[in-house]
Scaffold this motif. Sequence first.
Motif, PDB file in Angstrom:
ATOM      1  N   LYS A 105       0.682  -0.590  -0.169  1.00 35.46           N
ATOM      2  CA  LYS A 105      -0.014   0.165  -0.370  1.00 35.46           C
ATOM      3  C   LYS A 105       0.852   1.520  -0.019  1.00 35.46           C
ATOM      4  CE  LYS A 105      -4.486  -0.210   0.107  1.00 35.46           C
ATOM      5  NZ  LYS A 105      -4.966  -0.399  -0.451  1.00 35.46           N
ATOM      6  N   ARG A 106       0.256   2.057  -0.318  1.00 34.09           N
ATOM      7  CA  ARG A 106       1.262   3.453  -0.327  1.00 34.09           C
ATOM      8  C   ARG A 106       2.219   3.630  -0.714  1.00 34.09           C
ATOM      9  NH1 ARG A 106      -2.142   8.031   0.419  1.00 34.09           N
ATOM     10  NH2 ARG A 106      -4.071   7.623   2.306  1.00 34.09           N
ATOM     11  N   VAL A 107       2.816   2.631  -1.637  1.00 36.01           N
ATOM     12  CA  VAL A 107       4.200   2.993  -3.143  1.00 36.01           C
ATOM     13  C   VAL A 107       3.714   4.715  -4.351  1.00 36.01           C
ATOM     14  CG1 VAL A 107       5.806   2.043  -4.373  1.00 36.01           C
ATOM     15  CG2 VAL A 107       4.365   0.652  -2.757  1.00 36.01           C
ATOM     16  N   TYR A 108       4.749   5.290  -2.975  1.00 36.98           N
ATOM     17  CA  TYR A 108       4.721   6.081  -4.027  1.00 36.98           C
ATOM     18  C   TYR A 108       6.203   8.057  -4.251  1.00 36.98           C
ATOM     19  CZ  TYR A 108       3.390  11.570  -4.304  1.00 36.98           C
ATOM     20  OH  TYR A 108       2.777  12.654  -5.508  1.00 36.98           O
ATOM     21  N   VAL A 109       5.756   8.068  -5.169  1.00 39.08           N
ATOM     22  CA  VAL A 109       7.389   9.073  -4.939  1.00 39.08           C
ATOM     23  C   VAL A 109       7.363  10.212  -5.741  1.00 39.08           C
ATOM     24  CG1 VAL A 109       9.428   9.411  -6.387  1.00 39.08           C
ATOM     25  CG2 VAL A 109       9.230   6.678  -5.480  1.00 39.08           C
ATOM     26  N   GLN A 110       7.493  11.121  -5.194  1.00 40.66           N
ATOM     27  CA  GLN A 110       7.470  12.835  -4.959  1.00 40.66           C
ATOM     28  C   GLN A 110       7.470  12.876  -6.375  1.00 40.66           C
ATOM     29  OE1 GLN A 110       6.966  15.751  -2.082  1.00 40.66           O
ATOM     30  NE2 GLN A 110       8.368  14.244  -1.049  1.00 40.66           N
ATOM     31  N   LYS A 152       4.089 -15.957   1.830  1.00 35.92           N
ATOM     32  CA  LYS A 152       4.523 -16.736   0.689  1.00 35.92           C
ATOM     33  C   LYS A 152       4.193 -16.176  -0.582  1.00 35.92           C
ATOM     34  CE  LYS A 152       5.342 -20.425   2.720  1.00 35.92           C
ATOM     35  NZ  LYS A 152       6.930 -20.521   3.601  1.00 35.92           N
ATOM     36  N   VAL A 153       3.147 -14.876  -0.673  1.00 38.48           N
ATOM     37  CA  VAL A 153       2.566 -13.913  -2.135  1.00 38.48           C
ATOM     38  C   VAL A 153       2.425 -12.385  -1.232  1.00 38.48           C
ATOM     39  CG1 VAL A 153       1.349 -13.588  -3.350  1.00 38.48           C
ATOM     40  CG2 VAL A 153       1.075 -16.338  -2.768  1.00 38.48           C
ATOM     41  N   LEU A 154       2.979 -11.680  -2.074  1.00 39.38           N
ATOM     42  CA  LEU A 154       3.113  -9.990  -1.700  1.00 39.38           C
ATOM     43  C   LEU A 154       2.180  -9.694  -2.989  1.00 39.38           C
ATOM     44  CD1 LEU A 154       6.256  -8.541  -2.044  1.00 39.38           C
ATOM     45  CD2 LEU A 154       4.332  -9.117  -0.230  1.00 39.38           C
ATOM     46  N   ARG A 155       0.908  -9.107  -2.877  1.00 40.77           N
ATOM     47  CA  ARG A 155      -0.258  -8.314  -3.577  1.00 40.77           C
ATOM     48  C   ARG A 155      -0.481  -7.286  -3.741  1.00 40.77           C
ATOM     49  NH1 ARG A 155      -3.897 -13.641  -2.070  1.00 40.77           N
ATOM     50  NH2 ARG A 155      -3.012 -15.309  -3.676  1.00 40.77           N
ATOM     51  N   LEU A 156      -1.100  -6.398  -4.795  1.00 38.62           N
ATOM     52  CA  LEU A 156      -1.860  -5.237  -4.806  1.00 38.62           C
ATOM     53  C   LEU A 156      -2.660  -4.912  -5.959  1.00 38.62           C
ATOM     54  CD1 LEU A 156      -0.009  -3.864  -7.616  1.00 38.62           C
ATOM     55  CD2 LEU A 156       2.271  -4.290  -6.859  1.00 38.62           C
ATOM     56  N   GLU A 157      -3.373  -3.598  -5.140  1.00 35.72           N
ATOM     57  CA  GLU A 157      -4.305  -2.753  -6.260  1.00 35.72           C
ATOM     58  C   GLU A 157      -3.585  -1.800  -6.709  1.00 35.72           C
ATOM     59  OE1 GLU A 157      -7.289  -0.211  -7.016  1.00 35.72           O
ATOM     60  OE2 GLU A 157      -6.263  -0.210  -5.961  1.00 35.72           O
ATOM     61  N   THR A 158      -3.163  -1.724  -8.064  1.00 39.02           N
ATOM     62  CA  THR A 158      -2.854  -0.303  -8.536  1.00 39.02           C
ATOM     63  C   THR A 158      -4.000   0.085  -9.574  1.00 39.02           C
ATOM     64  OG1 THR A 158      -1.282   1.082  -8.986  1.00 39.02           O
ATOM     65  CG2 THR A 158      -1.233  -1.057 -10.335  1.00 39.02           C
ATOM     66  N   THR A 165       0.522   4.009 -14.819  1.00 39.74           N
ATOM     67  CA  THR A 165       0.948   2.873 -15.983  1.00 39.74           C
ATOM     68  C   THR A 165       2.701   2.137 -15.826  1.00 39.74           C
ATOM     69  OG1 THR A 165       1.430   4.905 -18.044  1.00 39.74           O
ATOM     70  CG2 THR A 165      -0.146   3.043 -17.903  1.00 39.74           C
ATOM     71  N   GLU A 166       3.415   3.555 -14.935  1.00 39.02           N
ATOM     72  CA  GLU A 166       4.532   3.753 -14.628  1.00 39.02           C
ATOM     73  C   GLU A 166       4.897   2.479 -13.527  1.00 39.02           C
ATOM     74  OE1 GLU A 166       3.313   6.493 -15.051  1.00 39.02           O
ATOM     75  OE2 GLU A 166       4.255   7.694 -16.498  1.00 39.02           O
ATOM     76  N   ILE A 197       2.235   0.374 -13.308  1.00 37.85           N
ATOM     77  CA  ILE A 197       2.547  -0.941 -13.694  1.00 37.85           C
ATOM     78  C   ILE A 197       3.890  -1.589 -14.033  1.00 37.85           C
ATOM     79  CG2 ILE A 197       1.043  -2.595 -15.168  1.00 37.85           C
ATOM     80  CD1 ILE A 197      -1.331  -0.472 -14.507  1.00 37.85           C
ATOM     81  N   GLY A 198       4.680  -0.677 -14.838  1.00 39.30           N
ATOM     82  CA  GLY A 198       5.887  -0.981 -14.956  1.00 39.30           C
ATOM     83  C   GLY A 198       6.664  -1.687 -14.513  1.00 39.30           C
ATOM     84  N   LEU A 199       6.631  -0.165 -13.099  1.00 37.28           N
ATOM     85  CA  LEU A 199       7.988  -0.882 -12.559  1.00 37.28           C
ATOM     86  C   LEU A 199       7.424  -2.713 -11.417  1.00 37.28           C
ATOM     87  CD1 LEU A 199       9.848  -0.510 -10.248  1.00 37.28           C
ATOM     88  CD2 LEU A 199       8.216   0.415  -8.573  1.00 37.28           C
ATOM     89  N   TYR A 200       6.268  -2.893 -11.030  1.00 41.60           N
ATOM     90  CA  TYR A 200       6.068  -4.057 -10.740  1.00 41.60           C
ATOM     91  C   TYR A 200       5.782  -5.128 -11.427  1.00 41.60           C
ATOM     92  CZ  TYR A 200       2.721  -0.474  -7.503  1.00 41.60           C
ATOM     93  OH  TYR A 200       2.712   0.201  -6.497  1.00 41.60           O
ATOM     94  N   THR A 201       5.570  -4.800 -12.752  1.00 43.54           N
ATOM     95  CA  THR A 201       6.064  -5.986 -13.726  1.00 43.54           C
ATOM     96  C   THR A 201       7.484  -6.344 -14.101  1.00 43.54           C
ATOM     97  OG1 THR A 201       3.630  -5.102 -15.006  1.00 43.54           O
ATOM     98  CG2 THR A 201       5.658  -7.231 -15.986  1.00 43.54           C
ATOM     99  N   SER A 202       8.750  -5.287 -13.641  1.00 36.64           N
ATOM    100  CA  SER A 202       9.296  -5.239 -14.267  1.00 36.64           C
ATOM    101  C   SER A 202      10.410  -6.708 -13.266  1.00 36.64           C
ATOM    102  CB  SER A 202      10.669  -4.074 -14.181  1.00 36.64           C
ATOM    103  OG  SER A 202      10.379  -3.444 -12.975  1.00 36.64           O
ATOM    104  N   LEU A 203       9.395  -6.727 -11.760  1.00 35.69           N
ATOM    105  CA  LEU A 203      10.057  -6.353  -9.908  1.00 35.69           C
ATOM    106  C   LEU A 203       9.175  -8.225 -10.281  1.00 35.69           C
ATOM    107  CD1 LEU A 203      10.017  -3.988  -7.824  1.00 35.69           C
ATOM    108  CD2 LEU A 203      11.920  -4.859  -8.762  1.00 35.69           C
ATOM    109  N   GLY A 204       8.365  -8.982 -11.363  1.00 29.28           N
ATOM    110  CA  GLY A 204       7.932 -10.056 -10.977  1.00 29.28           C
ATOM    111  C   GLY A 204       6.364 -10.335 -11.056  1.00 29.28           C
ATOM    112  N   PHE A 205       5.584  -9.297 -10.568  1.00 28.34           N
ATOM    113  CA  PHE A 205       4.567  -8.940 -10.518  1.00 28.34           C
ATOM    114  C   PHE A 205       3.736  -9.698 -11.971  1.00 28.34           C
ATOM    115  CE2 PHE A 205       5.370  -7.280  -6.442  1.00 28.34           C
ATOM    116  CZ  PHE A 205       5.124  -7.062  -5.745  1.00 28.34           C
ATOM    117  N   ILE A 206       2.431 -10.223 -11.474  1.00 28.51           N
ATOM    118  CA  ILE A 206       1.662 -10.310 -12.319  1.00 28.51           C
ATOM    119  C   ILE A 206       0.226  -9.912 -12.183  1.00 28.51           C
ATOM    120  CG2 ILE A 206       3.087 -12.188 -13.829  1.00 28.51           C
ATOM    121  CD1 ILE A 206       0.968 -14.523 -12.091  1.00 28.51           C
ATOM    122  N   GLN A 207      -0.698 -10.058 -13.504  1.00 28.65           N
ATOM    123  CA  GLN A 207      -2.154  -9.798 -12.649  1.00 28.65           C
ATOM    124  C   GLN A 207      -2.440 -10.560 -12.353  1.00 28.65           C
ATOM    125  OE1 GLN A 207      -4.253  -7.238 -15.390  1.00 28.65           O
ATOM    126  NE2 GLN A 207      -2.507  -5.782 -16.432  1.00 28.65           N
TER     127      GLN A 207
END
Length: 156
Positions: free
Chosen positions: A80-85, A111-117, A122-123, A125-135
């Motif tokens: 939650k609350r992942v944000y960069v100024q 065992k699992v990390l989940r998130l909602e965005t 789009t940036e 989503i791209g970061l999460y995908t690059s770290l191995g997250f899948i929809q």
Amino acid sequence: MEIINLDPHHPEVSQLLRDIDALMNTLYPPSSNQLIPADELAAPDVYFVGARTEQTLMGCGALVPKTDGAGELACYAELKRVYVQPPYRGLGVSKQIMQSLIEHARRCGFKVLRLETGIRQTEAIGLYTSLGFIQCEAFGSYEPDPLSVYMELHLS
């Protein structure tokens, strides 16, 4: 830059949370915003960190353990609350915050990390995908929402 633990009630952090809320409220209707309040971020089991220089808090992120319906600790935690100024975007700050959250989750045995965005982030989503997250499907108390993207990362 260093990753530090944050107090969600500290004035500098409170301002950052207000900035997040303002941005989310311009991007999505209230029914699509899943903003966790400062009091929940202050819970003892929540890992809430920020990236800062000597002068500036650049961003933040939280790892929130989840429980099943019976109050037992579930096998996943939610980000939650992942944000960069804005002035610090594109410098790898969000990646360092995310890596800290992921490593903490591993140390805690999740065992699992989940998130909602949101679909307009789009940036992120791209970061999460690059770290191995899948929809994935909506999880926990979330209902399917056409403005939301649900993702998960299986930890080994």
